[in-house]
Design a protein around this motif. Structure first.
Motif, short mmCIF file in Angstrom:
data_model
loop_
_atom_site.label_atom_id
_atom_site.label_comp_id
_atom_site.label_asym_id
_atom_site.label_seq_id
_atom_site.Cartn_x
_atom_site.Cartn_y
_atom_site.Cartn_z
N LEU A 1 18.39 73.99 125.02
CA LEU A 1 17.18 74.53 125.65
C LEU A 1 16.75 75.66 124.71
O LEU A 1 17.54 76.57 124.42
CB LEU A 1 17.52 75.05 127.04
CG LEU A 1 16.35 75.36 127.95
CD1 LEU A 1 15.58 74.09 128.31
CD2 LEU A 1 16.83 76.03 129.24
N VAL B 1 9.26 76.86 126.53
CA VAL B 1 10.65 76.43 126.64
C VAL B 1 10.74 74.93 126.38
O VAL B 1 10.09 74.13 127.07
CB VAL B 1 11.24 76.77 128.02
CG1 VAL B 1 12.73 76.43 128.07
CG2 VAL B 1 11.04 78.26 128.35
N LEU B 2 11.52 74.56 125.37
CA LEU B 2 11.61 73.17 124.94
C LEU B 2 13.03 72.65 125.12
O LEU B 2 14.00 73.40 125.02
CB LEU B 2 11.21 73.05 123.47
CG LEU B 2 9.80 73.54 123.12
CD1 LEU B 2 9.60 73.54 121.61
CD2 LEU B 2 8.74 72.68 123.81
N ILE B 3 13.13 71.34 125.34
CA ILE B 3 14.42 70.66 125.40
C ILE B 3 14.54 69.83 124.13
O ILE B 3 13.59 69.15 123.73
CB ILE B 3 14.48 69.75 126.65
CG1 ILE B 3 14.24 70.59 127.91
CG2 ILE B 3 15.81 69.00 126.72
CD1 ILE B 3 13.87 69.75 129.13
N PRO C 1 4.91 68.94 124.60
CA PRO C 1 5.71 69.86 123.78
C PRO C 1 4.88 70.42 122.61
O PRO C 1 4.13 69.69 121.96
CB PRO C 1 6.85 68.98 123.27
CG PRO C 1 6.96 67.87 124.25
CD PRO C 1 5.55 67.61 124.72
N ALA D 1 11.18 67.21 125.16
CA ALA D 1 10.31 67.56 126.30
C ALA D 1 10.05 69.05 126.34
O ALA D 1 10.79 69.85 125.74
CB ALA D 1 10.97 67.13 127.61
N ASP D 2 8.99 69.42 127.06
CA ASP D 2 8.75 70.82 127.42
C ASP D 2 9.39 71.01 128.79
O ASP D 2 9.24 70.16 129.68
CB ASP D 2 7.24 71.08 127.48
CG ASP D 2 6.91 72.50 127.90
OD1 ASP D 2 6.50 73.30 127.04
OD2 ASP D 2 7.05 72.81 129.11
N ALA D 3 10.12 72.10 128.97
CA ALA D 3 10.87 72.30 130.21
C ALA D 3 9.97 72.41 131.44
O ALA D 3 10.42 72.14 132.55
CB ALA D 3 11.75 73.55 130.09
N PHE D 4 8.70 72.79 131.23
CA PHE D 4 7.79 72.93 132.36
C PHE D 4 6.82 71.75 132.46
O PHE D 4 5.81 71.82 133.17
CB PHE D 4 7.04 74.26 132.27
CG PHE D 4 7.96 75.45 132.25
CD1 PHE D 4 8.89 75.66 133.27
CD2 PHE D 4 7.94 76.36 131.19
CE1 PHE D 4 9.75 76.74 133.25
CE2 PHE D 4 8.81 77.44 131.16
CZ PHE D 4 9.72 77.63 132.19
#
Lengths: 103, 103
Positions: free
Chosen positions: B4, B94-96, A52, A45-48
């Protein structure tokens, strides 16, 4: 430590891409002389909440710059690069970085 | 392991950016509950000779998804996010990711 970091954008066929990565590309990467470690970061996932930017980040760890340079000059790396130009054409950004553990 | 991964594009003033990252942002990140490790990858080049897409890649390691989620919900992470929105506005992706060591 020197890292080669490959960032892979989303392929048209993720299933075929990951199968090739696992079955063909990973064995070629493992043969690089001086490779200390291969770490695969599978992006979930993309954190925001955005789409992604990448689906996979591969980190190849080398002890120092000399070891890294020798790996890059090797015939094994020529095979890695040739394979990359096939299954990942237009998908990969590959960066060289100096890594430090902090905290 | 859950990571992260923050990818930072080139700032207008790299010197000020890296000073803030080191003196202000890093201490905030270190306070995240459950953070196992912070790895900083300072990008030195693009492997194919292009302008590097990023100048810094920061990896925050967490043992598992539950630990990661707790960290993201913490007040310490609110401080990290607020600081990020200042010094790195428009610069950070920012990626997970789920990380595995392979080979």
């Amino acid at each position: 430590m020197i890292k080669l970091i490959a960032l892979y954008r989303k392929p048209d066929d993720p299933e075929a891409f990951f199968a090739h990565y696992r079955d063909v590309h990973t064995p070629l990467v493992r043969r690089l002389p001086g490779l200390e470690r291969l770490v695969l970061d599978r992006v979930t996932a993309d954190a925001f909440g955005a789409e992604p930017a990448y689906v996979l980040i591969a980190e190849m760890h080398f002890a120092d710059r000399e070891t890294f340079k020798n790996a890059m000059r090797s015939k094994e790396n020529a095979a890695v690069a040739e394979d990359l130009g096939g299954f990942a054409r237009g998908l990969a950004t590959v960066l060289i970085a100096e890594a430090t553990v902090d905290g």
